[in-house]
Design a protein around this motif. Structure first.
Motif, PDB file in Angstrom:
ATOM      1  N   GLU A   1      45.606   2.856  29.929  1.00 26.88           N
ATOM      2  CA  GLU A   1      44.309   3.096  30.568  1.00 26.88           C
ATOM      3  C   GLU A   1      43.219   3.362  29.533  1.00 26.88           C
ATOM      4  OE1 GLU A   1      44.067   5.708  33.999  1.00 26.88           O
ATOM      5  OE2 GLU A   1      46.254   5.626  34.178  1.00 26.88           O
ATOM      6  N   VAL A   2      43.539   4.169  28.526  1.00 27.72           N
ATOM      7  CA  VAL A   2      42.546   4.474  27.493  1.00 27.72           C
ATOM      8  C   VAL A   2      42.193   3.228  26.704  1.00 27.72           C
ATOM      9  CG1 VAL A   2      42.122   5.784  25.375  1.00 27.72           C
ATOM     10  CG2 VAL A   2      43.306   6.870  27.296  1.00 27.72           C
ATOM     11  N   ALA A   3      43.191   2.383  26.443  1.00 28.92           N
ATOM     12  CA  ALA A   3      43.019   1.259  25.513  1.00 28.92           C
ATOM     13  C   ALA A   3      42.262   0.090  26.112  1.00 28.92           C
ATOM     14  CB  ALA A   3      44.380   0.791  25.014  1.00 28.92           C
TER      15      ALA A   3
ATOM     16  N   THR B   1      39.881  -4.374  24.102  1.00 28.57           N
ATOM     17  CA  THR B   1      41.126  -3.633  24.115  1.00 28.57           C
ATOM     18  C   THR B   1      41.320  -2.959  22.768  1.00 28.57           C
ATOM     19  OG1 THR B   1      42.082  -5.266  25.610  1.00 28.57           O
ATOM     20  CG2 THR B   1      43.605  -3.793  24.499  1.00 28.57           C
ATOM     21  N   ALA B   2      41.633  -1.666  22.805  1.00 29.38           N
ATOM     22  CA  ALA B   2      41.882  -0.944  21.564  1.00 29.38           C
ATOM     23  C   ALA B   2      43.159  -1.448  20.918  1.00 29.38           C
ATOM     24  CB  ALA B   2      41.997   0.550  21.851  1.00 29.38           C
ATOM     25  N   ARG B   3      43.219  -1.322  19.620  1.00 28.61           N
ATOM     26  CA  ARG B   3      44.484  -1.564  18.942  1.00 28.61           C
ATOM     27  C   ARG B   3      45.332  -0.306  19.077  1.00 28.61           C
ATOM     28  NH1 ARG B   3      45.927  -3.995  12.899  1.00 28.61           N
ATOM     29  NH2 ARG B   3      48.068  -4.511  13.487  1.00 28.61           N
ATOM     30  N   VAL B   4      46.537  -0.455  19.587  1.00 32.40           N
ATOM     31  CA  VAL B   4      47.431   0.672  19.844  1.00 32.40           C
ATOM     32  C   VAL B   4      48.547   0.662  18.807  1.00 32.40           C
ATOM     33  CG1 VAL B   4      49.029   1.718  21.495  1.00 32.40           C
ATOM     34  CG2 VAL B   4      46.912   0.657  22.306  1.00 32.40           C
TER      35      VAL B   4
ATOM     36  N   PHE C   1      47.121  -4.958  25.038  1.00 35.06           N
ATOM     37  CA  PHE C   1      48.160  -4.016  25.467  1.00 35.06           C
ATOM     38  C   PHE C   1      48.627  -4.355  26.879  1.00 35.06           C
ATOM     39  CE2 PHE C   1      49.520   0.266  26.923  1.00 35.06           C
ATOM     40  CZ  PHE C   1      50.487   0.476  25.972  1.00 35.06           C
ATOM     41  N   SER C   2      47.684  -4.759  27.736  1.00 35.49           N
ATOM     42  CA  SER C   2      48.052  -4.996  29.129  1.00 35.49           C
ATOM     43  C   SER C   2      48.954  -6.201  29.290  1.00 35.49           C
ATOM     44  CB  SER C   2      46.799  -5.198  29.982  1.00 35.49           C
ATOM     45  OG  SER C   2      46.123  -6.373  29.590  1.00 35.49           O
TER      46      SER C   2
END
Length: 578
Positions: free
Chosen positions: A429-431, A467-470, A572-573
């Motif tokens: 959710e955050v990313a 999208t953030a890099r996780v 990520f999704s």
């Protein structure tokens, strides 16, 4: 005449007004502790007493934003720090720039982190002329390098992610001190038994000259892990029932939490949080705060919902959430959780607070979220057996699962399947979304090697959604050892054969595939080491240094250095199941 027993430790530095900081000290008798800075900033506090020891956390106010100022510590108006003929540079407080042109430019934040530090090896110690059997201490080596080069880039904060002290693996010197006060043939033997013995561990760790100087000049954030109390602390309900049946456990856990509050947790708090903390007020309202701290620790040990050890720190556009993944656990097999509901709610609210307010979200948890695949599957398998997936909760397979869990340390996030899924979903959710940070990094230690893991990309993010890099960034130990068979085991756990074996365990435990797929991008690295994240605007870089002994002395050698936000981040999704 009061003397300085331990410290000073520079703990909290304010990144909003950039005008306050906190400095922790331990004195040898009641007194007034004062910090005076070269730029005129100052602060003072009367000491409080716990079990015959005297402490103060001094709030320093009036600091100049964007400055570095030397400071000295006074006890009852007598200068006790720096000591005479001190061989290190002055201890300083550095504040960030917050105004004018500096405010418009991205702030650079350097976050160094690691875990698992023996102050001295249990088998020996730092004896003159004898080589350290576990190799040079990375924290010692960092301190020596920074002290030798005043112009070297320093971390803005040092994150110590657990096992700051080893209550269950004491050095020869500590064992001598314990033997002078009790019979080591009686339980708990050569492990620490009470609060006063915990103070010996902190003496040994923080009185080290290089580390003492480093902690006096680089702000630090800390969180406990198991060895701060005992190996595999809170592994399971069966583990807890067994250890509660011993004669010595109650005093150990109460003393461990008492000492953690005094030596580590207090310094994690901001001045505003200190002012609102009822226990901090209580210990200052009485000549002897021992009973207040003991009652607090006993209640925290009996009911983890009574207190929250997790906390938040803000460094400009960088948000750090340090998560208690030890004391906050729910251990009932049918409700097993890494975080009890109140703690999980706090983490969720903090992670999702103020969308768009940070460029980087850091989640500090002593235990890795993403493990080597075989280890992940083994932990989920053992958890499934223990809750009765094969033969019921009282069957043979459940007993096998519990035995394996305790003997093989299978108690990371993966061993709490529902919590693993909740953390994964929260990070997802955050990313994702238009206000996502550039990176979401989970910072961990514990496993005595370092690696970088990342959710796998299978397709572009739908509609081009940012999208953030996780990343899972794992770094340990700072100063410890890992046997050669375990090194080989971790390498195998990352291999294709290890993945296959893990899937067989998952099939037997009927756990199903994990909710995400991930891969190791770099590592594993073995040795005494530290990672550093350098964050500026939405850019991020990561480096790893290892402490090495060379003919010219101990050095930090660069093992890894790379931009993390150079390429487009993965989606990520769209990560598929492994």
């Amino acid at each position: 005449m009061a003397g300085l027993r331990l410290g000073p430790l520079l703990r909290y530095v304010d990144w909003e007004a950039a005008s306050t900081a906190t400095v922790w000290v331990e004195a040898d008798r009641p007194c007034t502790a004062e910090v005076r800075c070269a730029d005129g900033a100052s602060g003072s506090s009367r000491t409080f007493a716990v079990a015959g020891h005297h402490y103060a956390l001094v709030v320093v106010s009036g600091l100049t934003p964007g400055s570095t100022t030397a400071y000295e510590v006074l006890l009852d108006d007598r200068v006790v720090w720096p000591p005479e003929q001190y061989g290190f540079p002055p201890s300083t407080i550095t504040t960030p720039s917050i105004s004018g042109a500096a405010k418009a430019a991205p702030q650079t934040v350097r976050v160094a982190f690691g875990s698992c530090r023996w102050a001295a090896p249990p088998g020996g110690g730092h004896l003159p002329g004898r080589r350290d059997p576990v190799g040079p201490d990375a924290l010692d080596t960092l301190a020596a390098r920074l002290a030798a080069d005043p112009d070297a880039e320093r971390p803005d904060v040092l994150l110590l992610l657990g096992d700051q002290v080893y209550a269950d693996e004491t050095s020869k010197e500590t064992r001598r001190r314990l033997a002078a006060r009790r019979d080591l043939d009686e339980p708990p033997g050569a492990e620490v038994a009470d609060y006063d013995e915990y103070t010996c561990l902190y003496d040994e760790s923080w009185r080290d000259p290089e580390v003492r100087w480093l902690l006096s000049t680089v702000p630090s954030c800390m969180i406990f892990d198991d060895h701060d109390v005992i190996d595999d602390w809170n592994t399971s309900a069966a583990w807890l029932a067994g250890i509660r049946a011993t004669s010595w456990w109650h005093e150990r856990i109460v003393s461990g939490l008492m000492s953690y509050w005094v030596y580590q947790h207090l310094g994690n708090l901001s001045p505003a949080e200190l002012a609102a903390d009822p226990l901090h007020a209580a210990v200052h309202a009485t000549p002897d705060g021992t009973e207040a701290v003991r009652q607090f620790a006993a209640e925290a040990a009996a009911d983890p919902t009574r207190t929250r050890w997790s906390y938040r720190r803000i460094f400009g556009r960088v948000r750090l959430l340090m998560v208690d993944s030890r004391a906050a656990r729910v251990l009932d097999e049918q409700q097993r959780a890494m975080l009890h509901p109140q703690e999980a709610r706090w983490l969720r609210e903090e992670a999702l607070a103020a969308p768009g307010s940070c460029d980087h979200l850091l989640i500090g948890t002593s235990l890795p979220w993403l493990l080597p695949p075989l280890v992940h599957d083994a932990e989920q398998w053992s958890a499934a057996l223990c809750r009765g997936e094969r033969g019921g909760p009282d069957g043979r397979w459940a007993r096998i699962g519990e035995s394996l869990r305790q003997r093989s340390d299978l108690e990371h996030w993966a061993a709490f399947p529902e919590s693993f899924g909740q953390l994964t979903e929260l990070i997802r959710e955050v990313a994702e979304g238009p206000e996502a940070p550039a990176t979401v990094c989970v910072l961990s230690g514990d496993v005595h090697h370092a690696y970088i893991a990342e959710p796998s990309q299978s397709a572009p993010s739908p509609g081009g959604t940012p999208t953030a890099r996780v990343l899972q960034l794992t770094c340990s130990p700072v100063h410890n050892s890992i046997p050669a068979p375990l090194r080989a085991g971790f390498r195998f756990a990352w291999s294709g054969a290890g993945r296959l074996l893990g899937r067989l365990l998952a099939r037997h435990g009927r756990t199903g595939p994990p909710s995400i797929r991930w891969h190791r991008t770099d590592g594993p690295w073995f040795g005494n080491q530290l990672m550093t994240l350098t964050l500026s605007g939405r850019k991020a870089a990561l480096s790893l240094v290892q402490a090495k002994s060379r003919r010219t002395g101990t050095v930090l050698e660069l093992a890894f250095d790379r931009l993390l936000t150079d390429d487009a981040p993965p989606s990520f999704s769209q990560s598929t199941k492994r």
